[in-house]
Every structure is written in C-alpha cells, then in structure tokens.
Design an enzyme around this catalytic site. Structure first.
Site, PDB file in Angstrom:
ATOM      1  N   HIS A   1       0.917  -1.278  -0.043  1.00 45.80           N
ATOM      2  CA  HIS A   1      -0.115  -0.044  -0.067  1.00 45.80           C
ATOM      3  C   HIS A   1       0.950   1.329  -0.215  1.00 45.80           C
ATOM      4  CE1 HIS A   1      -3.875  -2.279   1.911  1.00 45.80           C
ATOM      5  NE2 HIS A   1      -3.289  -2.718   0.822  1.00 45.80           N
TER       6      HIS A   1
ATOM      7  N   GLU B   1       1.488   3.590   1.955  1.00 51.39           N
ATOM      8  CA  GLU B   1       2.040   4.002   3.204  1.00 51.39           C
ATOM      9  C   GLU B   1       3.143   3.352   3.511  1.00 51.39           C
ATOM     10  OE1 GLU B   1      -2.406   3.827   4.592  1.00 51.39           O
ATOM     11  OE2 GLU B   1      -1.223   3.039   2.961  1.00 51.39           O
TER      12      GLU B   1
ATOM     13  N   CYS C   1      -1.569  -1.204   7.629  1.00 51.17           N
ATOM     14  CA  CYS C   1      -0.512  -0.142   7.532  1.00 51.17           C
ATOM     15  C   CYS C   1      -0.592   0.397   8.893  1.00 51.17           C
ATOM     16  CB  CYS C   1      -1.116   0.747   6.627  1.00 51.17           C
ATOM     17  SG  CYS C   1      -1.158  -0.011   4.830  1.00 51.17           S
TER      18      CYS C   1
ATOM     19  N   ARG D   1     -10.345   5.505 -19.883  1.00 49.86           N
ATOM     20  CA  ARG D   1     -10.137   3.949 -20.039  1.00 49.86           C
ATOM     21  C   ARG D   1      -9.164   3.431 -19.079  1.00 49.86           C
ATOM     22  NH1 ARG D   1     -11.335   3.436 -26.616  1.00 49.86           N
ATOM     23  NH2 ARG D   1     -13.325   3.993 -26.768  1.00 49.86           N
TER      24      ARG D   1
ATOM     25  N   LEU E   1     -29.178   1.972 -24.604  1.00 55.34           N
ATOM     26  CA  LEU E   1     -28.289   1.379 -23.325  1.00 55.34           C
ATOM     27  C   LEU E   1     -28.278   2.822 -22.629  1.00 55.34           C
ATOM     28  CD1 LEU E   1     -27.022  -0.405 -21.797  1.00 55.34           C
ATOM     29  CD2 LEU E   1     -24.810   0.267 -23.048  1.00 55.34           C
TER      30      LEU E   1
ATOM     31  N   SER F   1     -31.719   3.315 -20.987  1.00 55.99           N
ATOM     32  CA  SER F   1     -31.990   2.470 -20.020  1.00 55.99           C
ATOM     33  C   SER F   1     -31.472   2.563 -18.624  1.00 55.99           C
ATOM     34  CB  SER F   1     -31.542   0.976 -20.457  1.00 55.99           C
ATOM     35  OG  SER F   1     -32.765   0.740 -21.763  1.00 55.99           O
TER      36      SER F   1
END
Length: 371
Positions: free
Chosen positions: A47, A49, A81, A181, A298, A301
C-alpha cells in the site's frame, strides 16, 4: 508546500492499477523535507504507506505522514498499515477522509491514536473522495461506479443521419478518453454500437503510443447475441464479456464463446438484459468502475433506471443538423423539463476546442437544486 496535495497527485497515479483497492498516495515529511513517498501498488503488493515508509527508512521516526485515505487496520492480502506506521515511529498522520470499508471506518485512526500518534482529518476531503468515488461505492454496495460518457455537437447530435460519427470530438478529447479508459476496470457499450462502429474498446498508452499493457474488461449488452464474431473487440488484448438474455439459443452463445468472449446469461427485462443484474454480476467479478460509451438505447435504459452515477459529455463546436441525425439518449424521455435529470457538482473543462461538462447524476424526475 502543500504535502497533502502532493499525496493526492500520487494517488491519481495509482488509478487504473490499484483496483479493487483504493488509489492512495502517501508522503512522509521530516523537518520540512520529504523523506518518503509512494502510491498504492497492484493488488497483493504494498500500500502507499508502506512504499513511503520503506523509502523513508529510519527518517520515519518522529516524522509526519500525509496519506489520502485513513490507513487500513486489518489483515487482507497484506498486513495492516497502522501497525507499520506505529512500528516506524511516525508522530502525526494527516488524512482527508475516513475509509468507508466497514473493516476500517474509523478504526484505523483510533488504533493510531491509542498508540500515541496524533491524527488530523479533513484537508482536501472533496478531491480525495473524487479519486476514490468508485472504491467507495463498490466497498459499500458491491456495485461498480457507473460513468456515462459521450461526445456530441452543439446541436446535440452524436452522428449524422447516415451514422457517421468520426470524429465529433477533437484529438485532445480523444487522448483524454484513452487515459480515462485506462483508469477504468471495464468499458460497456450496447450491441448496436458494436455493429455500427466496430470499436476497439481499448486504451492506448500515451500520445501516439500502442495499446496500454493494462486493458479494461470490454462489456457488451447484447440481449439477442447479435455481436459479429469478426468484431474487433475479439482481436484486442484483455477480456471481453458479452451479456445475453437467458432465452438466447445455445448455438449463438457458443459462437460468441468460440470467438473469445465470456458469455454471461442474464434474465431479460422488457426484452433486454436486466442491467441491474448485469451490474451486480460485474461487481461480483471485482469491477469497481464502469465507463459506458453508448449507444442511445443503453444510455436511456441506464438513466431511466437510475443506474448512472456520473456523466461526462464532450461538446464539440460543430453543427450537424438533420431531423434523423442521432441523439445521445433515446427511450421514452420525460414529459416535463422539471422531470429532467439534473447534474450536481458540475465542472467545465477545455480540451482543445471541445468543452467537457461533467457532473453527478440524480434519478430521472428527481430535480437537483442549483448549488
């Protein structure tokens, strides 16, 4: 120097790599000098930290840590952590938001305070929450954060009457979309978009670069299994998932599987794949963020069912015209302007000649007061 702002910049680097973990940045400061910094590594690795503590070494003793999310305090794929922070002798920890994970949610801060470490909460809270908005929704609901994105002309068209849409938005906008993306776990379109445009649904790496090493899952909502086996999505690296209705002929589903897709059979709702079930299925696969890029059916909806969390609209300074030219959202629509979906926390940015308008969605017919 704003050390928390620096930590937030590091956190943004982790977007696209950290999921389903939160994207976190950490900076360790001692006597006004940064002695360690880092951001969340891919799942199963360190992570933020821990990366920063390793870099700081003995300089961590008596230092101050700025981290963009409350430190975790439980054993997951990696140790907590909080224990590492305590063992390193950190004197103060600043973080802008509590971790919404029920396994943490204030317990991390309490553990640090019990060990004599001062904690400070609140600076840059809104920016920190935005960076981890997908993580927050996923960890509290099990569902992906849904972002609807489209580009349109000044007169609200996404294509001409002949279906031509390349390119409405400019190069700067398209480059930003590839970055977007890359940060997402999955991209989704409807089957009509596949048939009409044959998109790659993939992320490119940098300006003029090839395909990025990490690709989002490509998802197609295809109730009747009409996706052509020759579609370009089957030629791209990464995974393709096609959601079909349960009543689709086994031969059609088998053909898509042979083309390289994972075929997901779901109950139909008014003849179309139940999008709520599809989102739940994606959540079960660890998808925390979903970028929807069309098409109009789509989108309608998703909006009508209140399944969209955020909207990104690129507006290009062109006029297309034509009564038969395509619009970004179709469906029934609303009867009165007062019923229209209103966005909150709206932002406006420039990408070349285009304007990006973004905001958070309410439900259709649920007005949002101006802020």
């Amino acid at each position: 120097m704003d050390y928390m702002q620096h930590a937030l910049l590091l956190a943004r680097v982790a977007l696209g790599h950290a999921s389903p973990n939160p994207a976190v940045g950490a900076v360790i400061v001692k006597k006004g000098v940064i002695v360690g910094e880092g951001y969340t590594q891919p799942p199963g690795s360190d992570h933020a930290e821990i990366v920063a503590l390793h870099q700081a070494g003995k300089e961590a003793t008596g230092a101050t840590m700025y981290v963009t999310l409350e430190p975790c305090c439980f054993f997951g794929r990696t140790p907590p952590c909080t224990k590492a922070i305590i063992d390193a002798g950190i004197a103060e920890v600043h973080f802008p938001m509590i971790d919404p994970n029920p396994l943490v949610c204030g317990r991390g801060a309490s553990e640090l305070e019990a060990a004599g470490i001062k904690t400070f909460l609140g600076a840059h809270k809104e920016e920190a929450e935005e960076i981890n908005e997908a993580y927050t929704k996923f960890i509290t609901t099990g569902l992906p954060f849904v972002t609807a994105k489209f580009a349109m002309s000044l007169d609200g068209k996404i294509a001409t009457k002949t279906g031509d849409s390349k390119w409405i938005s400019g190069e700067d906008s398209r480059r930003y979309v590839h970055c977007l993306r890359h940060r997402m776990d999955a991209i989704m379109v409807g089957v009509n978009t596949i048939i009409a445009d044959d998109p790659h649904l993939s992320a490119r790496a940098g300006k003029g670069g090839g395909w990025a090493e990490k690709q989002p899952i490509r998802v197609v909502a295809d109730s009747k299994a009409r996706t052509p086996q020759t579609a370009r999505i089957f030629q791209m690296p990464g995974k393709t998932l096609i959601a079909v209705a349960t009543e689709v002929k086994p031969s059609r589903a088998k053909a898509l599987a042979q083309a390289g897709a994972e075929v997901l059979r779901l109950p139909a709702k008014e003849g179309l794949v139940d999008l709520g079930d599809l989102l739940r299925a994606l959540g079960e696969r660890g998808v925390t963020s979903l970028l929807v890029e069309g098409g109009a059916t789509l989108f309608s909806s998703l909006f009508e069912q209140g399944l969209v969390d955020k909207v990104l609209v690129f507006v290009a300074p062109i006029i297309i015209g034509g009564g038969e030219a395509k619009s970004p959202v179709e469906g029934e629509g609303v009867d009165k302007i007062a019923q229209a979906m209103a966005l909150s926390r709206v932002k406006v940015e420039r990408f070349g000649n285009d304007v990006l308008i973004s905001g958070y969605a309410s439900g259709m017919g649920v007005p949002v007061e101006n802020e």
